[in-house]
Design an enzyme around this catalytic site. Structure first.
Site, mmCIF file in Angstrom:
data_model
loop_
_atom_site.group_PDB
_atom_site.id
_atom_site.type_symbol
_atom_site.label_atom_id
_atom_site.label_comp_id
_atom_site.label_asym_id
_atom_site.label_seq_id
_atom_site.Cartn_x
_atom_site.Cartn_y
_atom_site.Cartn_z
ATOM 1 N NE ARG A 40 78.183 102.379 65.400
ATOM 2 C CZ ARG A 40 78.846 102.989 66.360
ATOM 3 N NH1 ARG A 40 78.228 103.888 67.117
ATOM 4 N NH2 ARG A 40 80.113 102.714 66.579
ATOM 5 C CG ASP A 140 77.173 107.093 78.052
ATOM 6 O OD1 ASP A 140 78.405 106.983 78.065
ATOM 7 O OD2 ASP A 140 76.498 107.082 76.993
#
Length: 270
Positions: A40, A140
Site C-alpha cells: 500500500r 471515519d
C-alpha cells in the site's frame, strides 16, 4: 533487507510504521500486515521518488501532510451498499412502531459512504410516511474516503441489487464520460454530515444518538480499547438506544451495559 523488492524494506521499518499508526489511531497492526504495508505504501515512495522505506519513515515522522497520507493508505476500507441487511430490516420495523419525530444515527467508520446512504435507502420510506426527521453523522479516520462519501458518486454496479424504483428515487445516472456512474441525489446527501474522527481521541460530538453503527471497527482493537469504546458508545446513545456491530463482532466479555436484542444488535441498558 528483503532483496526481491523494488524498495528497501524490513521488519524494523515496519515495526516503527505500525507503531506510529497504533499510537495515533489505537489500531492493532499484526505481523501478518507486513506485506500489506509494503504494497500500500509503495505508491507514496514512487510519488516522492524515494529509494528506501527508511527515507519514507523519516518523512512520515516529520511531515504532517505525509503522515495523513500514510494513515489514509494503511486504513482498510471495505464496504458496499446494503451490507448486513438484517440491521436495516430491524430498524425499519422499529421505526414503524415508534413515536419518534426525529431520529439521529451515527455511522462510525463510514468509509466511502455506502453505509450511511444504505441507511437512507432503507429508512426514508418509513420516515417520510411517518414524518420523522432523519439525520446521520458519518465519521471515519480516512479523509480520502470521507470526501468520496460527501461526493456520493459510485459505479452503477454498486447499486445493481436495487430495483429500478429505488434507483430512480435516490440516484441520478451519470451522462457522457460518467455514464457508468451514479450519484446520490442532493436532497439525500444533505441528510449526512461527514467528518473526520479518530475513535481514540476525545469525541467532539454535540448530541446523543438513537442508533450507532460501528460495524467491522472493533475487530481492529485490543480488548482494553474495545471496552473503552463500548463505554463511550454507551455514553453517546440515548436511553435504550441501539448499537450495531459487524457480523464477526460481539460485546460478550467486553461490556455488560447492553442487552442483545438480535444478531449483532445491542440495546443500551440503564
Amino acid at each position: 533487507m528483503t532483496s526481491n523488492k523494488e524498495f528497501g524494506y524490513n521488519r524494523e521499518v515496519f515495526n516503527r510504521l505500525r507503531g506510529l499508526a497504533n499510537a495515533w489511531s489505537g489500531i492493532t497492526v499484526t505481523d501478518e500486515k507486513f506485506e500489506m504495508y509494503y504494497a500500500r505504501l509503495t505508491k507514496r515512495l514512487r510519488f516522492h521518488k524515494l529509494a528506501d522505506f527508511k527515507d519514507y519513515l523519516h518523512m512520515v515522522e516529520n511531515d504532517a501532510h505525509e503522515f495523513k497520507e500514510f494513515i489514509n493508505c494503511i486504513t482498510t476500507n471495505v464496504t458496499s451498499f446494503g451490507r448486513e441487511q438484517h440491521h436495516f430490516d430491524y430498524l425499519k420495523a422499529f421505526l414503524t412502531q415508534s413515536h419518534h419525530k426525529e431520529f439521529n444515527i451515527w455511522s462510525a467508520g463510514c468509509s466511502s459512504g455506502e453505509e450511511p446512504y444504505s441507511i437512507i435507502l432503507n429508512l426514508m420510506p418509513v420516515c417520510e410516511k411517518k414524518g420523522i426527521k432523519l439525520t446521520i453523522t458519518a465519521t471515519d479516520l480516512d479523509t480520502d474516503v470521507l470526501q468520496k462519501g460527501a461526493n456520493g458518486v459510485y459505479p452503477l454496479q454498486a447499486i445493481e441489487k436495487y430495483d429500478l424504483a429505488v434507483k430512480k428515487q435516490f440516484f441520478e445516472k451519470g451522462k457522457g464520460t460518467n455514464n457508468n456512474k451514479c450519484r446520490v441525489k442532493e436532497k439525500y446527501r444533505k441528510l449526512v454530515t461527514f467528518q473526520q474522527l479518530n475513535l481514540m481521541d476525545e469525541w467532539q460530538l454535540s448530541q446523543k444518538y438513537d442508533v450507532i453503527f460501528c460495524r467491522n471497527v472493533l475487530i481492529y482493537f485490543d480488548a482494553p480499547k474495545k471496552q473503552r469504546l463500548a463505554r463511550k458508545y454507551w455514553d453517546h446513545l440515548v436511553p435504550e438506544g441501539h448499537l450495531f456491530l459487524g457480523h464477526s463482532e460481539t460485546l460478550h466479555k467486553i461490556s455488560d451495559d447492553f442487552d442483545s436484542v438480535g444478531k449483532t444488535i445491542y440495546r443500551k441498558r440503564g
